[in-house]
Design a protein around this motif. Structure first.
Motif, short mmCIF file in Angstrom:
data_model
loop_
_atom_site.label_atom_id
_atom_site.label_comp_id
_atom_site.label_asym_id
_atom_site.label_seq_id
_atom_site.Cartn_x
_atom_site.Cartn_y
_atom_site.Cartn_z
N LYS A 3 0.66 -1.16 0.00
CA LYS A 3 -0.09 0.07 -0.02
C LYS A 3 0.94 1.10 -0.14
O LYS A 3 2.05 1.29 0.61
N LEU A 4 0.41 2.18 -0.67
CA LEU A 4 1.25 3.61 -0.73
C LEU A 4 0.19 4.53 0.05
O LEU A 4 -0.97 4.87 0.17
N CYS A 5 0.75 5.22 1.20
CA CYS A 5 0.30 5.78 2.33
C CYS A 5 1.19 7.36 2.21
O CYS A 5 2.26 7.37 2.19
N ASP A 6 0.45 8.11 2.67
CA ASP A 6 0.86 9.56 3.02
C ASP A 6 1.33 9.37 4.36
O ASP A 6 0.83 8.95 5.54
N VAL A 7 2.63 10.04 4.74
CA VAL A 7 3.24 9.93 5.84
C VAL A 7 2.55 10.58 6.94
O VAL A 7 2.60 10.00 8.09
N LYS A 8 1.79 11.76 6.88
CA LYS A 8 0.94 12.21 7.68
C LYS A 8 -0.24 11.99 8.00
O LYS A 8 -0.80 12.32 9.02
N ASP A 9 -0.90 11.55 6.92
CA ASP A 9 -2.24 11.18 7.05
C ASP A 9 -2.55 9.82 6.24
O ASP A 9 -2.57 9.63 5.31
N ALA A 10 -2.40 8.76 7.17
CA ALA A 10 -2.53 7.36 6.56
C ALA A 10 -4.08 7.22 5.80
O ALA A 10 -4.27 6.24 5.26
N GLN A 62 10.92 16.64 -9.71
CA GLN A 62 9.43 16.84 -9.04
C GLN A 62 9.31 15.59 -8.01
O GLN A 62 8.20 15.27 -7.53
N VAL A 63 10.16 14.33 -8.45
CA VAL A 63 10.06 13.07 -7.50
C VAL A 63 11.33 12.69 -7.03
O VAL A 63 12.32 12.78 -7.63
N MET A 64 11.17 12.28 -5.64
CA MET A 64 12.37 11.81 -5.14
C MET A 64 11.87 10.50 -4.47
O MET A 64 10.88 10.33 -3.95
N VAL A 65 12.77 9.66 -4.30
CA VAL A 65 12.86 8.44 -3.59
C VAL A 65 14.03 8.10 -2.70
O VAL A 65 14.99 8.06 -3.13
N ASN A 66 13.51 7.97 -1.36
CA ASN A 66 14.75 7.82 -0.44
C ASN A 66 15.79 9.16 -0.53
O ASN A 66 16.82 8.96 -0.40
N GLY A 67 15.19 10.15 -0.87
CA GLY A 67 16.04 11.41 -0.90
C GLY A 67 16.90 11.40 -2.19
O GLY A 67 17.65 12.47 -2.34
N LYS A 68 16.54 10.65 -3.11
CA LYS A 68 17.38 10.75 -4.50
C LYS A 68 16.10 10.99 -5.65
O LYS A 68 15.17 10.77 -5.63
N LEU A 69 16.85 11.94 -6.42
CA LEU A 69 15.72 12.52 -7.43
C LEU A 69 15.85 11.31 -8.49
O LEU A 69 16.78 10.68 -8.91
N ASN A 79 8.70 0.04 2.22
CA ASN A 79 9.26 1.01 3.16
C ASN A 79 10.18 2.06 2.52
O ASN A 79 10.57 2.85 3.16
N ASP A 80 10.16 2.10 1.17
CA ASP A 80 10.66 3.28 0.43
C ASP A 80 10.02 4.39 0.70
O ASP A 80 8.47 4.49 1.06
N ARG A 81 10.53 5.54 0.85
CA ARG A 81 9.91 7.06 0.95
C ARG A 81 10.00 7.63 -0.49
O ARG A 81 11.02 7.94 -1.03
N VAL A 82 8.68 7.93 -0.97
CA VAL A 82 8.63 8.80 -1.97
C VAL A 82 8.17 10.04 -2.08
O VAL A 82 7.07 10.47 -1.18
N GLN A 83 8.65 11.05 -2.31
CA GLN A 83 8.44 12.60 -2.17
C GLN A 83 7.67 13.24 -3.31
O GLN A 83 8.56 13.01 -4.80
N LEU A 84 6.59 13.55 -3.60
CA LEU A 84 6.01 14.18 -4.83
C LEU A 84 5.70 15.64 -4.62
O LEU A 84 4.72 15.83 -3.73
N LEU A 89 5.19 10.14 0.89
CA LEU A 89 4.53 8.91 0.75
C LEU A 89 5.46 7.92 1.15
O LEU A 89 6.70 7.94 1.03
N THR A 90 4.93 6.68 1.78
CA THR A 90 5.63 5.64 1.88
C THR A 90 5.02 4.28 1.43
O THR A 90 3.74 4.18 1.59
N VAL A 91 5.65 3.28 1.10
CA VAL A 91 5.34 1.95 0.55
C VAL A 91 5.28 0.93 1.81
O VAL A 91 6.43 0.84 2.57
N VAL A 92 4.05 0.45 2.36
CA VAL A 92 4.03 -0.26 3.54
C VAL A 92 3.44 -1.55 3.06
O VAL A 92 2.61 -1.71 2.14
N ASP A 93 3.74 -2.46 3.80
CA ASP A 93 3.03 -3.84 4.13
C ASP A 93 1.93 -3.76 5.25
O ASP A 93 2.44 -3.97 6.26
#
Length: 295
Positions: A3-10, A62-69, A79-84, A89-93
């Motif tokens: 699942k892809l979830c917003d870090v601040k608002d699940a 415009q897109v970053m994954v774990n701090g990398k463009l 558990n990867d962190r996606v910045q849009l 956002l983060t990928v969770v199980d």
């Protein structure tokens, strides 16, 4: 399934199901993020079982994954962190997340209950070490401009809670007193600038059963003195009897019973000690009733 979830608002989340999931500000996207920093169609994730591939549809930077463009595309993992834009956002199980949360909550004894109107009543568990601040990297993140990015740190040391200010601009306050480092107790008010919380946690001392002392009153003292006098009189009478003079009530080591005098002595002593016992029971019962507030 991931699942892809917003870090601040699940609640802002989407299941990653085949063949793909679209993300953006537009209402036609599978995950709609109402944020000006997000493009109408910002990115998409191609899904093939557990294999995920993120594609940047918004352009360079415009897109970053774990701090990398990510200019074009890249693989995604749990558990990867996606910045849009400005959204994180983060990928969770969800299955693993629930198991971890259950295990962690079993050991959590400290928490913060929010007093701020925007989040009043919400409870935030405190782990062994929890950083509070505005940054997404903090354990407890609050989007308030007056908070420092890393405002303060909460630490549980041998079961006790401590707060450490991390050089914040607007201060950390315990019961309205600005602190740099301090122990925090249950019921305290802990405030980061204007963001206020009530501390929830164990009490300092385990409740113990205490024994209430008997109430001493002039009447109880008088009755006790009367009992003592009655016993003394009984002893005096027994010692003055002819039988006692013949040795019946001598000390236990030298006590002898004269021929023919045993029954008389027994009857005399039984009456005397019976009287003393009745008096003792009566006064004892009265004192107990007074101590319980019954009389």
């Amino acid at each position: 399934m991931l699942k892809l979830c917003d870090v601040k608002d699940a609640s802002q989340s989407v299941w990653l199901v085949a063949p793909k999931v679209t993300i953006g500000r537009g209402s036609q996207c599978d995950l709609t993020l109402a944020d000006a920093s997000v493009a109408k169609l910002h990115a998409e994730i191609l899904v093939d079982g557990e294999e995920l591939e993120l594609r940047n549809l918004a352009g360079s930077g415009q897109v970053m994954v774990n701090g990398k463009l990510v200019d074009d595309r890249c693989r995604l993992h749990r558990n990867d962190r996606v910045q849009l834009g400005e959204r994180s956002l983060t990928v969770v199980d969800p299955k693993i997340t629930r198991l971890k949360a259950a295990g962690a909550n079993a050991n959590v004894s400290w928490a913060l209950r929010a007093n701020h109107p925007a989040i009043v009543g919400r409870v935030f568990p405190v782990r062994e070490t929890s950083v509070v601040g505005r940054s997404d990297e903090c354990d407890l993140t609050f989007a308030m401009s007056h908070l420092s990015r890393r405002h303060a740190r909460l630490e549980v040391r041998e079961g006790l809670l401590f707060v450490v200010d991390l050089g914040s601009a607007n201060g950390t306050f315990l019961n309205n007193q600005r602190v740099t480092e301090s122990r925090v107790r249950r019921g305290d008010e802990l405030r980061f600038d204007t963001l206020s919380f009530s501390v929830v946690g164990p009490a300092d001392d385990i409740d113990k059963t205490t024994v209430r002392q008997a109430v001493s009153t002039p009447e109880a003292a008088r009755q006790s003195a009367a009992l003592t006098q009655a016993i003394d009189r009984a002893r005096s009478r027994s010692m003055q009897s002819p039988v006692a003079q013949e040795g019946v009530l001598a000390s236990p080591a030298t006590q002898v019973t004269p021929m023919g005098g045993g029954r008389s002595a027994d009857r005399g002593n039984s009456w005397i000690w019976g009287y003393a016992l009745v008096m003792a029971l009566a006064v004892g019962g009265y004192l107990w009733a007074r101590s319980q507030g019954l009389v």
